[in-house]
Design a protein around this motif. Structure first.
Motif, PDB file in Angstrom:
ATOM      1  N   GLY A 277     -26.486  29.969  29.097  1.00  0.00           N
ATOM      2  CA  GLY A 277     -27.773  30.407  29.603  1.00  0.00           C
ATOM      3  C   GLY A 277     -28.860  30.316  28.545  1.00  0.00           C
ATOM      4  O   GLY A 277     -29.995  29.919  28.819  1.00  0.00           O
ATOM      5  N   PHE A 278     -28.512  30.690  27.318  1.00  0.00           N
ATOM      6  CA  PHE A 278     -29.492  30.679  26.241  1.00  0.00           C
ATOM      7  C   PHE A 278     -29.571  29.335  25.510  1.00  0.00           C
ATOM      8  O   PHE A 278     -30.602  29.011  24.928  1.00  0.00           O
TER       9      PHE A 278
ATOM     10  N   SER B 200     -34.216  23.546  23.270  1.00  0.00           N
ATOM     11  CA  SER B 200     -35.577  23.089  23.523  1.00  0.00           C
ATOM     12  C   SER B 200     -36.531  23.553  22.421  1.00  0.00           C
ATOM     13  O   SER B 200     -37.359  22.775  21.919  1.00  0.00           O
ATOM     14  N   LEU B 201     -36.406  24.806  22.011  1.00  0.00           N
ATOM     15  CA  LEU B 201     -37.276  25.335  20.969  1.00  0.00           C
ATOM     16  C   LEU B 201     -37.042  24.644  19.621  1.00  0.00           C
ATOM     17  O   LEU B 201     -37.989  24.300  18.910  1.00  0.00           O
TER      18      LEU B 201
ATOM     19  N   LEU C 182     -40.300  22.837  37.604  1.00  0.00           N
ATOM     20  CA  LEU C 182     -40.316  23.654  36.397  1.00  0.00           C
ATOM     21  C   LEU C 182     -40.253  22.753  35.172  1.00  0.00           C
ATOM     22  O   LEU C 182     -39.625  21.681  35.195  1.00  0.00           O
ATOM     23  N   SER C 183     -40.894  23.168  34.111  1.00  0.00           N
ATOM     24  CA  SER C 183     -40.783  22.442  32.843  1.00  0.00           C
ATOM     25  C   SER C 183     -39.446  22.774  32.188  1.00  0.00           C
ATOM     26  O   SER C 183     -38.750  23.714  32.599  1.00  0.00           O
ATOM     27  N   SER C 184     -39.103  22.020  31.134  1.00  0.00           N
ATOM     28  CA  SER C 184     -37.836  22.296  30.445  1.00  0.00           C
ATOM     29  C   SER C 184     -37.837  23.689  29.832  1.00  0.00           C
ATOM     30  O   SER C 184     -36.815  24.390  29.840  1.00  0.00           O
TER      31      SER C 184
ATOM     32  N   ALA D  45     -37.370  26.169  32.697  1.00  0.00           N
ATOM     33  CA  ALA D  45     -35.970  26.161  33.125  1.00  0.00           C
ATOM     34  C   ALA D  45     -35.097  26.906  32.121  1.00  0.00           C
ATOM     35  O   ALA D  45     -34.185  27.653  32.493  1.00  0.00           O
ATOM     36  N   GLY D  46     -35.378  26.720  30.828  1.00  0.00           N
ATOM     37  CA  GLY D  46     -34.635  27.447  29.806  1.00  0.00           C
ATOM     38  C   GLY D  46     -34.836  28.944  29.912  1.00  0.00           C
ATOM     39  O   GLY D  46     -33.882  29.722  29.777  1.00  0.00           O
ATOM     40  N   LEU D  47     -36.071  29.352  30.159  1.00  0.00           N
ATOM     41  CA  LEU D  47     -36.352  30.780  30.331  1.00  0.00           C
ATOM     42  C   LEU D  47     -35.663  31.320  31.579  1.00  0.00           C
ATOM     43  O   LEU D  47     -35.185  32.467  31.594  1.00  0.00           O
TER      44      LEU D  47
END
Length: 414
Positions: free
Chosen positions: A163-164, A170-171, A261-263, A266-268
């Motif tokens: 999930g994380f 991405s970050l 949704l942006s990447s 989606a990650g959030l």
């Protein structure tokens, strides 16, 4: 466990018949060993565009970095399990994490797709030892209700890592470039190895170790496969987890392509779903104490089936609300059934904990490889494909688990 560990027992929530107590330190180490493998599996997904551009390959070709990782991971577990039963846990865990760091360096410095794949294969060879032995170590130390609680808390880390990890990947890619991903997971492995060696160490004393030849190992695996006490709940848990991996494989098409949704968004989104897994993992042992592990696991599997059905009866292009309802339903059911089912499968096999954990890991990763492949190749709407896969695998899992319960009841009568 050492006297130092016993001193930490003031934070303990439970003790087993062996006197070992389930402390926050033990849980953190088990969770770290388990989570590092899942974290390294899909953290590179957000970096595919950057990697492809630098190495001159397509995103489809980069899919080989996932499939090679899964296949190596699944098969290597069958080797690490019996080795750990023969030589103990510590050498295998530290050796595996060291090999993982080597693979991380190879992948991080990769200048071609072949070198990147080679690094991922070496990573998988090393990190699978940590994942397999996290369950085996838990079985070494705990039993019964305490084992279920230890596995519940470990499962939270295992389920929250995917999930994380896309958000983290991405970050890191945005801020430092895709190679920073491998630097981060390599540092994480070194930290886990340090605290494991200092804080937990060997959990399988020499008198409990078993030395088996290759034919004996093959025979032992055969006996586990033929034993309904293991294979039925074990396969049920593996199928359930394959539904989770299928949901992550389908998520880019559903959340980004269909919903826009942006990447980062989606990650959030996936990071937010972690709280559902956390709540279910904390509730599972408490509910099991009141209603029984098998009853709660059966409810969890039934809930997971319902989640797949929600996707099938809803629109082919649902809004975020309907999709989230299904996702939350599935994660809650998985969070209840997975740790309890794992404890039920592993419970009777304390002397073969390494073998049993390895076979369970192989079944899980094998099933995950199949469901993620199906999500990629079936030419249907992504939501419908995911709904069919989740409903089907969870229904089969429910039937298998129910069958194991009936076998247990018949054995109890006699």
């Amino acid at each position: 466990m050492s006297g130092q560990h016993q001193a930490v027992a003031s934070n303990s929530v439970m003790a087993t018949q062996t006197g070992t107590q389930l402390t926050g330190k033990v849980v953190a180490l088990l969770a770290g060993l388990s989570a590092i493998s899942i974290l390294s599996t899909n953290i590179i997904l957000p970096a595919f565009p950057d990697i492809g551009q630098e190495l001159g390959v397509s995103s489809r070709e980069l899919g080989l970095t996932l499939s090679s990782f899964f296949i190596t991971y699944a098969l290597a577990q069958l080797v690490f399990g019996p080795l750990a039963d023969r030589f103990g846990r510590k050498r295998l865990v530290l050796g595996g994490l060291s090999l993982f760091v080597v693979g991380t360096l190879v992948a991080g410095f990769a200048g071609s797709l072949d070198m990147l794949i080679a690094g991922r294969v070496i990573q998988a060879l090393g990190v699978c030892a940590a994942a397999v032995l996290a369950r085996a170590i838990a079985r070494d130390l705990f039993e019964g209700e305490t084992l279920a609680r230890a596995l519940s808390l470990t499962m939270i880390a295992t389920a929250t890592a995917p999930g994380f990890s896309p958000l983290l990947g991405s970050l890191l890619t945005t801020a430092l470039g895709w190679r920073a991903i491998f630097v981060m997971v390599g540092i994480a492995a070194i930290i886990i190895a340090f605290f494991y060696a200092r804080g937990l160490g060997e959990t399988l004393p020499p008198e409990r170790r078993t030395a088996q030849s290759v034919p004996q190992v093959v025979g032992a695996y055969g006996r586990l496969i033929a034993d309904g006490r293991f294979i039925l709940p074990g396969a049920a848990v593996s199928l359930l987890m394959s539904g989770l991996f299928a949901s992550f494989a389908a998520a880019p098409a559903i959340l980004m392509s269909s919903m826009g949704l942006s990447s980062l968004q989606a990650g959030l989104y996936f990071a937010a779903t972690v709280f559902v897994v956390f709540a279910a993992g904390m509730a599972a042992p408490r509910l099991a104490r009141r209603y029984g592990s098998r009853t709660v696991a059966t409810v969890g599997l039934t809930t997971a089936v319902l989640a797949g059905c929600l996707l099938l009866v809803g629109p082919s292009n649902p809004g975020l609300g309907w999709y989230s309802l299904s996702m939350v339903t599935f994660l809650w059911g998985m969070g209840l059934a997975n740790p309890l089912g794992t404890a039920i499968a592993m419970g009777p096999f304390g002397k073969e904990a390494g073998l049993a954990s390895a076979l369970l890991g192989f079944l899980t990763m094998g099933a995950a490889a199949i469901t993620t492949w199906l999500v990629s190749v079936l030419a249907y709407a992504p939501v419908s494909t995911l709904g069919v896969i989740q409903a089907l695998v969870c229904l089969v899992a429910l039937i298998m688990f129910f069958s194991s319960t009936q076998i247990e009841k018949r054995a109890a009568r006699y």
